[in-house]
Design a protein around this motif. Structure first.
Motif, PDB file in Angstrom:
ATOM      1  N   PRO A 154     -28.870 -21.912  33.739  1.00  0.00           N
ATOM      2  CA  PRO A 154     -27.595 -21.403  33.229  1.00  0.00           C
ATOM      3  C   PRO A 154     -27.139 -22.086  31.931  1.00  0.00           C
ATOM      4  O   PRO A 154     -26.487 -21.449  31.091  1.00  0.00           O
ATOM      5  CB  PRO A 154     -26.626 -21.697  34.376  1.00  0.00           C
ATOM      6  CG  PRO A 154     -27.468 -21.682  35.605  1.00  0.00           C
ATOM      7  CD  PRO A 154     -28.794 -22.231  35.185  1.00  0.00           C
ATOM      8  N   GLU A 155     -27.517 -23.366  31.720  1.00  0.00           N
ATOM      9  CA  GLU A 155     -27.056 -24.101  30.543  1.00  0.00           C
ATOM     10  C   GLU A 155     -27.630 -23.575  29.231  1.00  0.00           C
ATOM     11  O   GLU A 155     -27.168 -23.946  28.156  1.00  0.00           O
ATOM     12  CB  GLU A 155     -27.354 -25.603  30.702  1.00  0.00           C
ATOM     13  CG  GLU A 155     -28.828 -25.990  30.717  1.00  0.00           C
ATOM     14  CD  GLU A 155     -29.563 -25.628  32.023  1.00  0.00           C
ATOM     15  OE1 GLU A 155     -28.894 -25.198  32.993  1.00  0.00           O
ATOM     16  OE2 GLU A 155     -30.794 -25.750  32.062  1.00  0.00           O
ATOM     17  N   VAL A 156     -28.627 -22.705  29.285  1.00  0.00           N
ATOM     18  CA  VAL A 156     -29.180 -22.148  28.026  1.00  0.00           C
ATOM     19  C   VAL A 156     -28.236 -21.104  27.418  1.00  0.00           C
ATOM     20  O   VAL A 156     -28.424 -20.674  26.279  1.00  0.00           O
ATOM     21  CB  VAL A 156     -30.580 -21.527  28.204  1.00  0.00           C
ATOM     22  CG1 VAL A 156     -31.547 -22.546  28.797  1.00  0.00           C
ATOM     23  CG2 VAL A 156     -30.543 -20.249  29.048  1.00  0.00           C
ATOM     24  N   LEU A 157     -27.254 -20.639  28.203  1.00  0.00           N
ATOM     25  CA  LEU A 157     -26.315 -19.628  27.716  1.00  0.00           C
ATOM     26  C   LEU A 157     -25.249 -20.288  26.851  1.00  0.00           C
ATOM     27  O   LEU A 157     -24.566 -21.206  27.293  1.00  0.00           O
ATOM     28  CB  LEU A 157     -25.664 -18.908  28.903  1.00  0.00           C
ATOM     29  CG  LEU A 157     -26.635 -18.185  29.843  1.00  0.00           C
ATOM     30  CD1 LEU A 157     -25.911 -17.711  31.095  1.00  0.00           C
ATOM     31  CD2 LEU A 157     -27.311 -17.014  29.143  1.00  0.00           C
ATOM     32  N   ASP A 199     -29.552 -10.328  35.431  1.00  0.00           N
ATOM     33  CA  ASP A 199     -29.198 -11.203  34.294  1.00  0.00           C
ATOM     34  C   ASP A 199     -29.850 -12.583  34.453  1.00  0.00           C
ATOM     35  O   ASP A 199     -30.342 -13.161  33.484  1.00  0.00           O
ATOM     36  CB  ASP A 199     -27.675 -11.423  34.220  1.00  0.00           C
ATOM     37  CG  ASP A 199     -26.903 -10.134  33.994  1.00  0.00           C
ATOM     38  OD1 ASP A 199     -27.507  -9.130  33.552  1.00  0.00           O
ATOM     39  OD2 ASP A 199     -25.680 -10.125  34.278  1.00  0.00           O
ATOM     40  N   THR A 200     -29.840 -13.081  35.681  1.00  0.00           N
ATOM     41  CA  THR A 200     -30.407 -14.420  35.897  1.00  0.00           C
ATOM     42  C   THR A 200     -31.919 -14.390  35.681  1.00  0.00           C
ATOM     43  O   THR A 200     -32.494 -15.334  35.144  1.00  0.00           O
ATOM     44  CB  THR A 200     -30.067 -14.977  37.301  1.00  0.00           C
ATOM     45  OG1 THR A 200     -30.720 -14.180  38.290  1.00  0.00           O
ATOM     46  CG2 THR A 200     -28.570 -14.964  37.560  1.00  0.00           C
ATOM     47  N   LYS A 216     -24.402 -20.044  37.963  1.00  0.00           N
ATOM     48  CA  LYS A 216     -24.730 -20.968  39.061  1.00  0.00           C
ATOM     49  C   LYS A 216     -24.271 -20.406  40.406  1.00  0.00           C
ATOM     50  O   LYS A 216     -24.971 -20.483  41.411  1.00  0.00           O
ATOM     51  CB  LYS A 216     -24.102 -22.350  38.816  1.00  0.00           C
ATOM     52  CG  LYS A 216     -24.852 -23.142  37.744  1.00  0.00           C
ATOM     53  CD  LYS A 216     -24.218 -24.508  37.498  1.00  0.00           C
ATOM     54  CE  LYS A 216     -25.054 -25.307  36.491  1.00  0.00           C
ATOM     55  NZ  LYS A 216     -24.324 -26.501  35.998  1.00  0.00           N
ATOM     56  N   MET A 217     -23.085 -19.822  40.401  1.00  0.00           N
ATOM     57  CA  MET A 217     -22.537 -19.237  41.623  1.00  0.00           C
ATOM     58  C   MET A 217     -23.424 -18.085  42.120  1.00  0.00           C
ATOM     59  O   MET A 217     -23.734 -17.984  43.314  1.00  0.00           O
ATOM     60  CB  MET A 217     -21.126 -18.730  41.315  1.00  0.00           C
ATOM     61  CG  MET A 217     -20.383 -18.208  42.517  1.00  0.00           C
ATOM     62  SD  MET A 217     -18.672 -17.749  42.026  1.00  0.00           S
ATOM     63  CE  MET A 217     -18.150 -16.904  43.520  1.00  0.00           C
ATOM     64  N   MET A 218     -23.854 -17.236  41.189  1.00  0.00           N
ATOM     65  CA  MET A 218     -24.729 -16.108  41.553  1.00  0.00           C
ATOM     66  C   MET A 218     -26.028 -16.622  42.164  1.00  0.00           C
ATOM     67  O   MET A 218     -26.514 -16.111  43.177  1.00  0.00           O
ATOM     68  CB  MET A 218     -25.008 -15.279  40.291  1.00  0.00           C
ATOM     69  CG  MET A 218     -26.090 -14.213  40.403  1.00  0.00           C
ATOM     70  SD  MET A 218     -25.782 -12.853  41.560  1.00  0.00           S
ATOM     71  CE  MET A 218     -24.574 -11.867  40.667  1.00  0.00           C
ATOM     72  N   GLU A 219     -26.598 -17.668  41.542  1.00  0.00           N
ATOM     73  CA  GLU A 219     -27.889 -18.171  42.022  1.00  0.00           C
ATOM     74  C   GLU A 219     -27.774 -18.943  43.328  1.00  0.00           C
ATOM     75  O   GLU A 219     -28.760 -19.094  44.049  1.00  0.00           O
ATOM     76  CB  GLU A 219     -28.537 -19.036  40.938  1.00  0.00           C
ATOM     77  CG  GLU A 219     -28.930 -18.174  39.757  1.00  0.00           C
ATOM     78  CD  GLU A 219     -29.885 -18.856  38.793  1.00  0.00           C
ATOM     79  OE1 GLU A 219     -29.590 -19.989  38.399  1.00  0.00           O
ATOM     80  OE2 GLU A 219     -30.897 -18.241  38.461  1.00  0.00           O
ATOM     81  N   ALA A 220     -26.564 -19.423  43.640  1.00  0.00           N
ATOM     82  CA  ALA A 220     -26.341 -20.106  44.919  1.00  0.00           C
ATOM     83  C   ALA A 220     -26.060 -19.090  46.025  1.00  0.00           C
ATOM     84  O   ALA A 220     -25.877 -19.448  47.183  1.00  0.00           O
ATOM     85  CB  ALA A 220     -25.178 -21.075  44.795  1.00  0.00           C
ATOM     86  N   ASP A 221     -26.039 -17.789  45.664  1.00  0.00           N
ATOM     87  CA  ASP A 221     -25.792 -16.710  46.627  1.00  0.00           C
ATOM     88  C   ASP A 221     -24.434 -16.910  47.305  1.00  0.00           C
ATOM     89  O   ASP A 221     -24.246 -16.581  48.471  1.00  0.00           O
ATOM     90  CB  ASP A 221     -26.933 -16.701  47.668  1.00  0.00           C
ATOM     91  CG  ASP A 221     -27.080 -15.340  48.326  1.00  0.00           C
ATOM     92  OD1 ASP A 221     -26.604 -14.339  47.747  1.00  0.00           O
ATOM     93  OD2 ASP A 221     -27.654 -15.275  49.421  1.00  0.00           O
TER      94      ASP A 221
END
Lengths: 327, 327
Positions: free
Chosen positions: B12-15, B43-44, B312-317
């Motif tokens: 996510p930090e690359v955004l 998107d991820t 991060k929230m999306m990837e943590a489901d």
């Protein structure tokens, strides 16, 4: 009447000629005196107890297609009269002298076609027409891959592809079958020999291009290869499983290419579906059978009494096209 | 204008928020000042370099859906005027302040719907509508199985099933998501908790019956289970692959049951396909968004600057429904 009966599940020798009473017909049916019937691989599976007959047909008599003469018609039948020559597809029971069918599922045999040749058409051509044209939306210019092109359905599919101005590529593991298919179909048909490991997708992509429609008669690993050489929005019609029933598929290619994998089988259809299919076939393909632009793929004819030999021949994969039994 | 740019493939930090010049519009396009956009799993994947953007969109700005205000219209646009509130689906580029879209791919936002809510509709509802209604031929009374029903598409699918008077069964591995889905959908929705081994087919057959239409968002082993509890002539719409891309399938069940397995993806579609789909959605489903019978599945809104946290929230489901970014 004489019927070939399955006396037990097993090898070709379980098939016996017995005498049964003639069936009785209802208002919408015709009674057909069968003159010829053809052998299908499904018959051998049913004989072994591996492919049960549908509930609405005779359980212990094989046979999925017939050509014959109308012996009697039900009260509300106007399509046929006694003496008409008819042919068609049934759910079972054509290995005998007489058969009852719904009149709307039978078609008239064009005048220059013999009973033996007529019996070689229904299963192969109706199956291929339904899968390619009605479900697969065959269009001119499409690239069509036909696996096991030396089979009855394969040869019918290659002819239908040509009729619709599509480009057909047929595969087989036997060079002799490819040569004979090429001789039968002629111009515009491409043959490709498949090796035992069946990794044909790269060769297909390179020499023929991405495929729009698959007539898949082998199943198994072939389906994985189909997905690899499929064009975007292609359709894989799964009709046969000579090469196995289980396979590992790449779902992301199915998703990204927006593919359709469609299983099809004639046997489990309702009467309404069968009538609708017969009407479409009669209006769209029967004229080309009459003109003999579509040719029956007749390997040989054998007398009714030699059913055991006929089944052995089918199981030895020794035929090119149909084995027809004449009564 | 401010754009969130992918500076390299990665976490996510690359955004990063950068400044870019506003795009220029052509005759059939509208320039939209984006007010809200939503995060999608795609998107991820694109951020990580695993899901390339289509050729015709900005390559380094994510974002598949938007809600905003028309800032300017091309010479031949009659559908919208400056100041209209619009929303829609795009191939990429909605993580920025301005976006050009073809006018016929945008829809008017109904008057009682906020920008933040509007941004939560397009991807989920257009995808589910296209898969279920247009491709899956959803009809009243059908039994529909929706896997991962707590996702944006899953919750949209369950609402569309109810709207069309179909019977929906939703699965999830999280009881909390099932409880919330049940609270959102209400009457006529059945929830089923899936175990890790995902062997749900027997339970589905016993307690709910054979399934006519699958909204398959998990893929992998779920597709094998789908085939087992499919009714004859059922359709499996393969939309997502959260559970894996490879699976071993039983081709004989596909053939005997005459199943359709159809892969679908929005991203690779042509402009003509997108316009046609927008028209169908606008006429058939937009009225029910206006009446709020179909509800946006909004988990939370976050400011544009917190994109890293949102990913991060999306990837943590951790979300139930959509994470919306407001600009």
């Amino acid at each position: 009447m004489r019927s070939i009966v399955i006396t037990a599940a097993g090898g070709p020798e379980v098939l016996q000629l017995q005498t049964r009473s003639k069936p009785l017909y209802s208002a919408e049916q015709i009674l057909v005196a069968i003159k010829a019937t053809a052998i299908n691989r499904a018959d051998t599976l049913q004989r072994k107890g591996k492919y049960p007959a549908p509930a609405d047909v005779v359980q212990d008599v094989l046979g999925l297609e017939y050509a014959g003469e109308v012996e009697a018609v039900g009260d509300s039948v106007s399509k046929f009269k006694k003496g008409d020559r008819v042919f068609g597809l049934v759910g079972g029971g054509s290995y005998q002298e007489y058969l009852l069918v719904h009149a709307e599922t039978a078609m008239p045999i064009p005048k220059d076609i013999s009973f033996a040749h007529a019996a070689a058409y229904p299963e192969a051509f109706v199956t291929a027409f339904d899968a390619m044209v009605l479900q697969g939306k065959l269009k001119p210019g499409m690239k069509v891959l036909i696996s096991a092109v030396g089979s009855g359905v394969g040869l019918a599919a290659a002819q239908i592809a040509k009729l619709y101005r599509a480009q057909a590529l047929g595969t087989s593991r036997t060079q002799d079958k490819l040569d004979r298919a090429k001789a039968l179909i002629g111009e515009g048909f491409t043959a490709l020999k498949c090796d035992k490991d069946a990794s044909f997708s790269r060769q297909v992509k390179e020499s023929f291009g991405d495929i729009d429609l698959f007539v898949e008669l082998v199943g198994g690993k072939y389906v994985e290869e189909d997905i690899k050489c499929a064009a975007a929005k292609a359709t894989i019609m799964l009709i046969g499983l000579l090469g196995g029933t289980l396979t590992e598929l790449s779902l992301n290619l199915i998703l990204m290419k927006r593919l359709k994998l469609i299983g099809t089988s004639m046997r489990s259809r309702t009467l309404e579906e069968k009538i609708a299919l017969t009407k479409r076939f009669e209006s769209e393909l029967l004229p080309f059978i009459a003109s003999q632009e579509l040719q029956a793929n007749l390997d040989c004819t054998m007398p009714f009494e030699q059913i055991v030999q006929a089944h052995k021949m089918m199981e030895a994969d020794a035929n090119f096209g149909k084995i027809v039994m004449v009564i």
